[in-house]
Design a protein around this motif. Structure first.
Motif, mmCIF file in Angstrom:
data_model
loop_
_atom_site.group_PDB
_atom_site.id
_atom_site.type_symbol
_atom_site.label_atom_id
_atom_site.label_comp_id
_atom_site.label_asym_id
_atom_site.label_seq_id
_atom_site.Cartn_x
_atom_site.Cartn_y
_atom_site.Cartn_z
ATOM 1 N N SER A 80 128.751 32.665 96.298
ATOM 2 C CA SER A 80 129.572 32.290 97.460
ATOM 3 C C SER A 80 128.674 32.103 98.676
ATOM 4 O O SER A 80 127.586 32.676 98.776
ATOM 5 N N TYR A 81 129.159 31.304 99.607
ATOM 6 C CA TYR A 81 128.401 31.109 100.837
ATOM 7 C C TYR A 81 128.499 32.315 101.763
ATOM 8 O O TYR A 81 127.605 32.528 102.588
ATOM 9 N N ARG A 82 129.532 33.125 101.660
ATOM 10 C CA ARG A 82 129.584 34.390 102.414
ATOM 11 C C ARG A 82 128.417 35.264 101.990
ATOM 12 O O ARG A 82 127.695 35.805 102.820
ATOM 13 N N TYR A 83 128.216 35.387 100.703
ATOM 14 C CA TYR A 83 127.101 36.171 100.175
ATOM 15 C C TYR A 83 125.774 35.587 100.690
ATOM 16 O O TYR A 83 124.897 36.312 101.156
ATOM 17 N N TYR A 84 125.641 34.264 100.603
ATOM 18 C CA TYR A 84 124.443 33.566 101.073
ATOM 19 C C TYR A 84 124.173 33.875 102.541
ATOM 20 O O TYR A 84 123.049 34.227 102.921
ATOM 21 N N MET A 85 125.193 33.716 103.391
ATOM 22 C CA MET A 85 125.007 33.938 104.829
ATOM 23 C C MET A 85 124.673 35.390 105.122
ATOM 24 O O MET A 85 123.830 35.674 105.977
ATOM 25 N N ASN A 86 125.325 36.317 104.431
ATOM 26 C CA ASN A 86 125.017 37.733 104.614
ATOM 27 C C ASN A 86 123.561 38.013 104.254
ATOM 28 O O ASN A 86 122.851 38.702 104.987
ATOM 29 N N LYS A 87 123.129 37.466 103.122
ATOM 30 C CA LYS A 87 121.776 37.716 102.618
ATOM 31 C C LYS A 87 120.695 37.076 103.483
ATOM 32 O O LYS A 87 119.678 37.699 103.791
ATOM 33 N N HIS A 88 120.898 35.824 103.867
ATOM 34 C CA HIS A 88 119.826 35.071 104.516
ATOM 35 C C HIS A 88 119.832 35.119 106.036
ATOM 36 O O HIS A 88 118.820 34.772 106.658
ATOM 37 N N LEU A 89 120.950 35.529 106.637
ATOM 38 C CA LEU A 89 120.970 35.570 108.106
ATOM 39 C C LEU A 89 121.641 36.816 108.656
ATOM 40 O O LEU A 89 121.016 37.586 109.365
ATOM 41 N N PHE A 90 122.907 37.005 108.357
ATOM 42 C CA PHE A 90 123.671 38.054 109.032
ATOM 43 C C PHE A 90 123.050 39.438 108.872
ATOM 44 O O PHE A 90 123.042 40.226 109.816
ATOM 45 N N SER A 91 122.511 39.759 107.696
ATOM 46 C CA SER A 91 121.916 41.078 107.467
ATOM 47 C C SER A 91 120.577 41.246 108.174
ATOM 48 O O SER A 91 120.060 42.360 108.257
ATOM 49 N N LYS A 92 120.025 40.165 108.671
ATOM 50 C CA LYS A 92 118.695 40.206 109.289
ATOM 51 C C LYS A 92 118.725 40.196 110.814
ATOM 52 O O LYS A 92 117.683 40.288 111.458
ATOM 53 N N ILE A 93 119.916 40.063 111.383
ATOM 54 C CA ILE A 93 120.061 40.069 112.842
ATOM 55 C C ILE A 93 121.171 41.062 113.198
ATOM 56 O O ILE A 93 121.953 41.460 112.349
ATOM 57 N N ASN A 94 121.242 41.447 114.440
ATOM 58 C CA ASN A 94 122.218 42.452 114.867
ATOM 59 C C ASN A 94 123.555 41.836 115.274
ATOM 60 O O ASN A 94 124.168 42.242 116.253
ATOM 61 N N ILE A 95 124.033 40.884 114.484
ATOM 62 C CA ILE A 95 125.315 40.241 114.768
ATOM 63 C C ILE A 95 126.455 41.171 114.355
ATOM 64 O O ILE A 95 126.339 41.911 113.377
ATOM 65 N N ASP A 96 127.520 41.162 115.109
ATOM 66 C CA ASP A 96 128.727 41.903 114.757
ATOM 67 C C ASP A 96 129.396 41.149 113.609
ATOM 68 O O ASP A 96 129.796 39.991 113.771
ATOM 69 N N MET A 97 129.499 41.770 112.455
ATOM 70 C CA MET A 97 130.041 41.083 111.279
ATOM 71 C C MET A 97 131.464 40.573 111.513
ATOM 72 O O MET A 97 131.892 39.634 110.852
ATOM 73 N N ARG A 98 132.179 41.163 112.465
ATOM 74 C CA ARG A 98 133.523 40.647 112.779
ATOM 75 C C ARG A 98 133.462 39.275 113.435
ATOM 76 O O ARG A 98 134.467 38.575 113.513
ATOM 77 N N ASN A 99 132.280 38.906 113.914
ATOM 78 C CA ASN A 99 132.091 37.603 114.557
ATOM 79 C C ASN A 99 131.534 36.546 113.605
ATOM 80 O O ASN A 99 131.156 35.467 114.035
ATOM 81 N N THR A 100 131.445 36.888 112.325
ATOM 82 C CA THR A 100 130.942 35.942 111.334
ATOM 83 C C THR A 100 132.119 35.365 110.570
ATOM 84 O O THR A 100 132.984 36.103 110.104
#
Length: 141
Positions: A80-100
């Motif tokens: 899934s692209y959610r998994y992709y985005m979590n792995k390649h970007l969201f988990s590597k920056i301090n973004i609030d996951m509620r904003n993804t």
């Protein structure tokens, strides 16, 4: 009018993207990013994550909207692209996951989900910066 920058390779393009996004976030901490998936943006996400870390940029107010999601895949599926985005970007920056944000691949009504997603983008104020990839076959988006 959009600016066109010709680069030598993916790494150089990634660095330019990372710097553009970092500068946007510094100027507008609640920036709304349109995010591509696939192999094209990987260098961009790596560069952005490095700049965010090195410069201690707070991205907790940034909102991200991915371009797409596969129909029928749950978010935890490695394809899934959610998994992709979590792995390649969201988990590597301090973004609030509620904003993804990604479209819901399990939505029963894809048309309604598309309309809901478009409304969420409008409610966020629209996309400030959209990353698009160019695929190996020349497609854009």
């Amino acid at each position: 009018m959009p600016e066109i920058i010709i680069v030598k390779n993916e790494a150089e393009a990634g660095e330019i993207y990372g710097r553009c996004v970092a500068d946007l976030i510094k100027a507008k901490p609640d920036a709304v990013l349109g995010l591509a998936t696939g192999s094209s943006p990987l260098a961009a996400y790596q560069a952005l994550a490095k700049i965010v870390k090195d410069e201690a940029i707070d991205v907790s107010g940034v909102r991200g909207f991915a371009l797409d999601e596969y129909i029928g895949l749950p978010p935890e599926d490695p394809n899934s692209y959610r998994y992709y985005m979590n792995k390649h970007l969201f988990s590597k920056i301090n973004i609030d996951m509620r904003n993804t944000n990604l479209p819901d691949g399990l939505a029963g009504d894809e048309i309604a989900e598309g309309l809901r997603y478009e409304e969420a983008i409008e409610d966020a104020g629209g996309i400030d910066l959209q990353l698009l990839g160019i695929g190996n076959d020349g497609h854009i988006g």
